[in-house]
Structure formats: C-alpha cells, structure tokens
Motif scaffolding. Sequence first.
Motif, PDB file in Angstrom:
ATOM      1  N   ARG A  48       0.775  -1.198   0.115  1.00 19.56           N
ATOM      2  CA  ARG A  48      -0.069   0.067   0.055  1.00 19.56           C
ATOM      3  C   ARG A  48       0.762   1.144  -0.001  1.00 19.56           C
ATOM      4  NH1 ARG A  48      -5.400  -0.133   1.432  1.00 19.56           N
ATOM      5  NH2 ARG A  48      -4.988  -2.092   2.711  1.00 19.56           N
ATOM      6  N   ARG A 106      -8.542   7.437   4.446  1.00 22.79           N
ATOM      7  CA  ARG A 106      -8.600   6.390   3.940  1.00 22.79           C
ATOM      8  C   ARG A 106      -9.155   6.421   2.376  1.00 22.79           C
ATOM      9  NH1 ARG A 106      -8.701  -0.045   4.678  1.00 22.79           N
ATOM     10  NH2 ARG A 106      -6.653   0.585   5.650  1.00 22.79           N
ATOM     11  N   LEU A 107     -10.260   7.271   2.206  1.00 27.05           N
ATOM     12  CA  LEU A 107     -10.929   7.469   0.890  1.00 27.05           C
ATOM     13  C   LEU A 107      -9.994   8.499   0.165  1.00 27.05           C
ATOM     14  CD1 LEU A 107     -14.567   8.360   2.255  1.00 27.05           C
ATOM     15  CD2 LEU A 107     -13.585   6.481   0.931  1.00 27.05           C
ATOM     16  N   GLU A 109      -6.768   8.286   0.016  1.00 29.82           N
ATOM     17  CA  GLU A 109      -5.548   7.438  -0.547  1.00 29.82           C
ATOM     18  C   GLU A 109      -6.399   6.537  -1.817  1.00 29.82           C
ATOM     19  OE1 GLU A 109      -2.673   7.596   0.176  1.00 29.82           O
ATOM     20  OE2 GLU A 109      -2.378   8.050   2.198  1.00 29.82           O
ATOM     21  N   GLU A 110      -7.656   6.073  -1.417  1.00 33.14           N
ATOM     22  CA  GLU A 110      -8.311   5.370  -2.330  1.00 33.14           C
ATOM     23  C   GLU A 110      -8.601   6.133  -3.724  1.00 33.14           C
ATOM     24  OE1 GLU A 110     -11.608   2.879  -0.480  1.00 33.14           O
ATOM     25  OE2 GLU A 110     -12.654   3.438  -2.159  1.00 33.14           O
ATOM     26  N   SER A 113      -5.791   5.935  -5.697  1.00 35.36           N
ATOM     27  CA  SER A 113      -5.029   4.637  -6.278  1.00 35.36           C
ATOM     28  C   SER A 113      -6.190   4.200  -7.349  1.00 35.36           C
ATOM     29  CB  SER A 113      -5.493   3.650  -4.988  1.00 35.36           C
ATOM     30  OG  SER A 113      -5.038   2.444  -5.402  1.00 35.36           O
ATOM     31  N   ARG A 114      -7.409   4.489  -7.189  1.00 38.12           N
ATOM     32  CA  ARG A 114      -8.381   4.073  -8.219  1.00 38.12           C
ATOM     33  C   ARG A 114      -8.756   5.082  -9.207  1.00 38.12           C
ATOM     34  NH1 ARG A 114     -10.420  -0.755  -6.562  1.00 38.12           N
ATOM     35  NH2 ARG A 114     -12.054  -0.959  -7.890  1.00 38.12           N
ATOM     36  N   ARG A 115      -7.682   5.793  -9.414  1.00 39.37           N
ATOM     37  CA  ARG A 115      -7.964   6.764 -10.495  1.00 39.37           C
ATOM     38  C   ARG A 115      -7.916   6.116 -11.690  1.00 39.37           C
ATOM     39  NH1 ARG A 115      -2.861   6.213  -9.123  1.00 39.37           N
ATOM     40  NH2 ARG A 115      -1.080   5.881 -10.698  1.00 39.37           N
ATOM     41  N   ASP A 121      -8.672   5.336 -21.052  1.00 39.70           N
ATOM     42  CA  ASP A 121      -9.136   4.123 -20.442  1.00 39.70           C
ATOM     43  C   ASP A 121     -10.602   3.917 -20.913  1.00 39.70           C
ATOM     44  OD1 ASP A 121      -7.080   3.638 -18.846  1.00 39.70           O
ATOM     45  OD2 ASP A 121      -7.744   4.854 -17.277  1.00 39.70           O
ATOM     46  N   GLY A 240     -24.962   5.835 -12.347  1.00 41.11           N
ATOM     47  CA  GLY A 240     -23.992   5.086 -12.669  1.00 41.11           C
ATOM     48  C   GLY A 240     -24.099   3.722 -12.910  1.00 41.11           C
ATOM     49  N   THR A 257     -19.854   2.097 -14.388  1.00 38.61           N
ATOM     50  CA  THR A 257     -19.115   1.321 -13.390  1.00 38.61           C
ATOM     51  C   THR A 257     -18.021   2.260 -12.663  1.00 38.61           C
ATOM     52  OG1 THR A 257     -18.988  -0.688 -14.459  1.00 38.61           O
ATOM     53  CG2 THR A 257     -17.445  -0.459 -12.511  1.00 38.61           C
ATOM     54  N   GLN A 258     -17.638   2.979 -13.458  1.00 42.85           N
ATOM     55  CA  GLN A 258     -16.498   3.933 -12.919  1.00 42.85           C
ATOM     56  C   GLN A 258     -17.200   5.059 -12.213  1.00 42.85           C
ATOM     57  OE1 GLN A 258     -13.625   1.792 -13.648  1.00 42.85           O
ATOM     58  NE2 GLN A 258     -13.064   3.773 -12.859  1.00 42.85           N
ATOM     59  N   ALA A 260     -20.313   5.005 -10.727  1.00 36.91           N
ATOM     60  CA  ALA A 260     -20.667   4.757  -9.427  1.00 36.91           C
ATOM     61  C   ALA A 260     -19.530   4.321  -8.271  1.00 36.91           C
ATOM     62  CB  ALA A 260     -21.351   3.077  -9.797  1.00 36.91           C
ATOM     63  N   GLN A 261     -18.346   3.716  -8.867  1.00 32.84           N
ATOM     64  CA  GLN A 261     -17.440   3.649  -7.912  1.00 32.84           C
ATOM     65  C   GLN A 261     -17.000   5.182  -7.467  1.00 32.84           C
ATOM     66  OE1 GLN A 261     -14.614  -0.277  -9.059  1.00 32.84           O
ATOM     67  NE2 GLN A 261     -13.968   1.748  -9.779  1.00 32.84           N
ATOM     68  N   THR A 264     -19.424   6.592  -4.811  1.00 33.58           N
ATOM     69  CA  THR A 264     -19.576   5.891  -3.823  1.00 33.58           C
ATOM     70  C   THR A 264     -18.670   6.532  -2.712  1.00 33.58           C
ATOM     71  OG1 THR A 264     -20.205   4.042  -4.800  1.00 33.58           O
ATOM     72  CG2 THR A 264     -19.675   3.710  -2.544  1.00 33.58           C
TER      73      THR A 264
END
Lengths: 363, 140
Positions: A48, A106-107, A109-110, A113-115, A121, A240, A257-258, A260-261, A264
């Motif tokens: 991480r 945490r959000l 960092e997330e 990370s989930r960029r 893409d 989404g 999908t992206q 929605a993620q 959230t």
Amino acid sequence: MAYIAPKDYAADPEVVAKILRTVSGQLELDWMKRVGEPAAYRPSQAARGLTLDDINQGGYAPDKLPEVIRHNFSMAPRGALLPPGLPSLGYRVNRKSDVWADVAPRLFEEAKSRRWAPARDVPWNALVPLPHDERHELALRQLATGLISIGLVATDVAASWEWRMNQEFHEIKYLLCAQMFDAARISEAFRKRALFGGGSLGVDSRPLGELLKSIFLSDTYPEASAAMNLTLFSVVQALGRHWAATASNPADTYLGTQLAQDATRFVSYGVDHVRSHLRARPQQAETLGEHLDLVENALVGVLGAPETIEPLVLVSGGFAPVAGFYARTLDQYFRRCAAAGLGDRRDASALTPFLRMLEGDAS
Amino acid sequence: MAVRFPSLEFFQALKQRTVDDKARFEKLGYCDTAFGVRIGAELYGVAFEVYECTRVWRAADAGELDFVLEAPPELWREMVAAILRNKGADAAHTLNTLTHVGDRMKLVAQDAEGEDKYYRFMASLQEFFDQAHNLQLEIA
C-alpha cells in the motif's frame, strides 16, 4: 485588495543583518528542534505504501485535535511549532465535528489509487458503429448533459468550503481536493461521451439547477456535505449503476461502473461525516433534517422532470424498470440516512409520496 | 487439471490469479473488503487487501462479511459460462447488472456502509470473477 505584509522585509535592518550573519557562516539554528512524539511513520503494508493513516501517529494523530480549534488560524501545518505573530488566514470552519470522518484519510488514498483517465481508459471505439438506435443515444446524451452539470457544481461545492476549513483538518481538505478532481472527471468523461463521434449535448434542466443551487448555497458545511455527499451522490451512484446495467457496449459499461465507484466515495464520506457530526452534536439532527427536506423536495423535481425520467424510460425499455430503479435508489438512500444518524426519513420526505405516485402508475 | 465450479478450489484459483495478473489488479487500485458469495446453500468468503485477494474460505458467519452476493446455483453457472464464452462478463452478466436489474442476484449487507463497499470496489470484484476465463473449468 491584495494583502500587504506588515513588514518591508527587503528594507528591514534586522532582517538584512540576519541574512548577512548567515552569509558569513553564523548559523542560529533556532528552528532545529524536534517536535511531536516519536513514532515509526513507516508503511504498515508494503504494497500500500506510506499512507496518511501510517503517519497519523503520536502527536501528529488527528485524535489529539480539540473539538474547537482556537490555537491556530494560520497556514501552519498541524503539529508544527507555532512562532508568535503568524498571520490569520481567516478560517471559518474550525470545529472538528463539522468536518471530520475517520474514513476520510483512507478515501483520499483510495481516490488516488483508483484513478482513471477518460481519454484513454474508456474503450471509445466500442461506440463505432453506434451499438443502439438513435433515440437511445439521444437519451444517453441527455443524461450525460445532467451529469456534466452535477460534476461541475460538485467541484464548486467542495472548492467553496475547502478554503474556509482550518489547516488543522488537512486530511479533510485533501479529500475535498480529491472530490474536486473526481467531480471534474465526471464532468469531463460525460462531456466526451455526449460529444463523441458527432454527438451533441442535450437540454439543460431547470429542476436540476434548483437542486444544485440548494446544495451550493447550504448555510453550513455539514448541511452542504449531507446534501451533496449523502443525497446527491446517492443518486449519482445509482445512475452510474443504471448506466452500466443498461449499457449496450463496453464503453458505457466502463463509464457507468467508474461513475458508480467514484460516486460511492462521496457517499461513504457523507455517511461517516454526518454520523460523526451528530454523535458530537446530536442537537444538529433537526437542522440537517430540515435542510434535507428542502433538498429532497428539489430532488423530486429532478427525478420527475421529463429531461430526466424520459431518457431513463428510453434506455431502460419502459416505465416500470425506471419506477423500480427509483424505488431501489431511494430505499438505499434512506438506509444511508439512518446509518448516518438521521433516523427514518421516509415518513417526512417529499420523496415518499413521489415514489407512491410512480408505483401507482407502474402497477 | 480442471477446477470444478462451484467449489473452494475455484475461489482458490481465482485468488492465485490476483497474484499472477498482479498488474491488472494494481491498475484498478486499492480494494479492501471481505465479502461473501452464496451459491445455493454454500457460502464462500473472499477477502481482498490492497490489490490482492488474500484469503478464501468456506464461511459460516455472514456477519463477519461486508456484504454477500446471493444467487441460485443456476444463475452463478450462467454467469461463469458467459465469462468463459466472452473472456469476461458480457453486459448482461456483470455483477452490477445481475444485482441491479430485477435483482436476479441479491446484494445482502448488515449495513449501508458494507453495501457501499461493493459499489466502491465493483471493478476489482468484476475483474476477480472475469479471471475465471483463464481457468480450465468444469461447471457442475
């Protein structure tokens, strides 16, 4: 008018004398002090990397923050030594329970990370040739037009509060910056979707404008956060999922999908923030509830507007699936409100009679 | 040797795929959740940490899981067959579609936040199941 520092540093004899002493090799080293309690400040998980939670230890941990910040209104980072005379930056949001959520670091960092990057893409070529009929495509472009507005205003909402928050809450300020980036990407991605391959934007929606204005002009940050993160982004998340579930091609599956993620993360912060706020100040539940009454009323306008519901009917293959989609979306929203400590809002909400009306028409 | 679906071995093989195709999961980002897959009467636990699936097990207690995906065995078989056929789920058989349209697959969670972990990490979870197309499978 620009701020003018009270001292003319270039002409001040004391400042000049100090610079000359340093140049001659006489170092004062007054700044060389260790502050805070020693701790490891190392990655707790190698994969991480070094996270905010890893360095939020000892004296630098946010649990040491007082409920009301009275000691620092300057730009000084939390935990630094504060020399006298630091200028105030005029922060207006200085109460920890008005902003804090344990999940926020945490959000943040997330979010990084989930960029993802809409330019490369999204498999845009999956839209060539158009994999569905023209009416379906126009409906998607209309929904995309609304999402562009939502993304832009969400950026504004986060930006309008970020600079007013005390520097001691840097994790929340970082998260709001990530929200601005996430919201900008929503706007970017759906603008590209609407215009791709000779497309066009749809019509703007007055009810959507009213909803976004009611969020943007919230009186306090907790009200803005509840309205945007909890209410608005519950609906964006659901849109989404619906966009992906009704997709006729991999590009729309990916975009939905992206969306929605990303949405959230707003929702997760909203739930945790409102809950922390109400634990510390339970008397605020009524104020937040009253604000959400107004926002939910505006949301009825959006969900019932022809420029929202008609495109949804077209992409969903009829009215009944849309009624079901609205019912599931709002059920999840009400459960999130309850989890956040706002109680059962179903009975008081303008959304409930709206849902009953739809159920009557759908049956 | 073929792996039977459904079975614990199937989930162990998918767990290994998150190591073998590490770059794909890293690109999707952090994924931190422990969730359940209920196939008929069987409940499998799947834990993700950072980028990888770190543990799969036969779960007894859904209470220790953020959320559980529940569906009859026929639907799971249909989903896995679609993944094998298309080298990844087609739009009709993604986890999102199955849990969203008509609730063919149920998303069960103790609380709203557990449920939202499913939505936060949806792309990673879909990739986890999509990796089944790399396995030699015997669908029972």
